[in-house]
Design an enzyme around this catalytic site. Structure first.
Site: not given
Ligand SMILES: *Cc1c(COP(=O)(O)O)cnc(C)c1O
Length: 388
Positions: A174, A50, A199, A102
């Site tokens: 983000d 961890r 992603k 998001y």
């Molecule tokens: C998918 C996504 C998230 C969240 O990520 P996870 O890996 O699904 O927890 C946050 N911000 C954006 C822009 C996303 O597309």
């Protein structure tokens, strides 16, 4: 610096020297919870996974380098990373957030964080005056995404960085949609970058993960402390898969972008399509800004069907290569219906105010052959209309 290796080279080499113990060329999956100590208080840099794990460290070194930041922290999901940023805040703090956000972040900010005394104001961050108006004495953070989801609007990161500097706020970006290949927010004045590595960075829709990248050492230390205290870490296998994906990010992004461009141009000519939202079109309102702050237009294309909700739903259910699924950024093409899928958590009037309608469909254009993708979309458009 002139002799800094390029993005493609860093993706494959930074943090990824041959394994010291065995010479393994590829960073091993250190699938271990704990590390045997040489004596009490003497270890080789690791004690418990961890707190630290060599596979995760390799991923973090690579991600920091790709974003041009000094420190990266990997998390078990994008939401865990976003929650990690939230843990920089205290009760009484206020955050200004772009309203085109998001859905999972929106849920965290509206349903979870208020219970801890943190308040949020949602503004149209394409309008800098709205950001300024929302700032209060208690405001400590400005949170944006660009391009936005799913309408692919552009928010001026450098201008937000300037506001943040003047008002002494932390600017968080983000950067999931743009990826570090196309956009590096730290260079534009951001203080914190978050990613859902699920992603484009992971890129194969086979692992969930997240990351935070920062330049400031004190912020990195605080994040590292709270991550260890709260436990939102990725396992070694997930870190390894994400690192394996990141090696080809540049290649994949070039392919995603070329395909998205072809798909967007193709869709714009189709009579079944009312409107195509794609920042690479010169008549897109964010085109000039995208050219300034990004190195390309990305792999996402959003469209509104002329036949309204019935046509949009039938279209989304009729493709063969575009899988009807949540998520984005994998090598395979995905199709989504934001009204009930990615943006189902938003109230209808909120969705409409962002330009999302029941006729809106979002495409994550994969790296299949673009001609096959266009044929697939042609068939689906014909079906969507003929069944009317
Ligand atoms: C998918 C996504 C998230 C969240 O990520 P996870 O890996 O699904 O927890 C946050 N911000 C954006 C822009 C996303 O597309």
């Amino acid at each position: 610096m002139a002799d800094d290796p390029h993005f493609e080279t860093r993706a494959i080499h930074i943090g990824q020297a041959a394994d010291e113990a065995t010479g393994a060329t590829i960073v091993p999956v250190y699938q271990t919870a704990t590390f045997t100590q040489d004596a009490i208080g003497e270890n080789r840099g690791y004690e418990y996974s961890r707190s630290g794990n060599p596979t995760r460290d390799a991923l973090e070194a690579a991600l920091a380098s790709l974003e041009g930041g000094r420190f990266a922290l990997a998390y078990g999901s994008g939401m865990a990373a976003i929650h990690g940023v939230m843990q920089l805040l205290s009760a009484g703090d206020h955050v200004v957030v772009c309203d085109d956000l998001y859905g999972g972040s929106y849920r965290l900010f509206t349903k979870v964080m208020p219970g801890f005394g943190v308040r949020f104001s949602f503004v149209d961050a394409t309008r800098l005056d709205e950001i300024e108006r929302a700032i209060e004495p208690a405001t400590v953070m400005l949170w944006i995404e660009s391009p936005t989801n799913p309408m692919l609007r552009m928010i001026d990161i450098a201008a937000c960085g300037e506001i943040a500097r003047r008002k002494q706020l932390k600017l968080v970006v983000d950067n999931t949609f743009a990826t570090p290949y196309l956009q590096n927010p730290l260079e534009l004045g951001a203080h914190v970058i978050v990613h859902s590595t699920t992603k484009y960075i992971g890129g194969h829709s086979d692992v969930i993960g997240g990351a935070i990248v920062v330049d400031d050492e004190a912020t990195a230390a605080k994040l590292s402390f709270t991550r260890n205290a709260t436990g939102g870490v990725p396992g070694p296998w997930d870190a390894w898969l994400t690192l394996r994906g990141a090696k080809t990010l540049a290649l994949r992004m070039r392919a995603h972008e070329a395909n998205a461009q072809q798909v967007a141009e193709f869709l714009r000519e189709r009579p079944e399509v009312e409107r195509v939202h794609y920042p690479g079109f010169p008549d897109h309102p964010g085109f000039e800004l995208a050219r300034r702050q990004m190195r390309g237009f990305g792999g996402m294309v959003t469209l509104d069907l002329a036949g309204g909700a019935p046509a949009a739903k039938r279209f989304a259910e009729s493709t063969r290569y575009f899988s009807l699924a949540e998520s984005l950024g994998g090598v395979e093409s995905l199709i989504g219906y934001p009204w009930t899928m990615s943006h189902g958590a938003f109230e209808p009037e909120v969705k409409r105010s962002k330009g999302i309608t029941e006729a809106t469909v979002r495409l994550s254009v994969g790296i299949e052959h673009a001609d096959d993708l266009c044929s697939d979309l042609t068939r689906a458009l014909e079906r969507a209309v003929s069944a009317r």
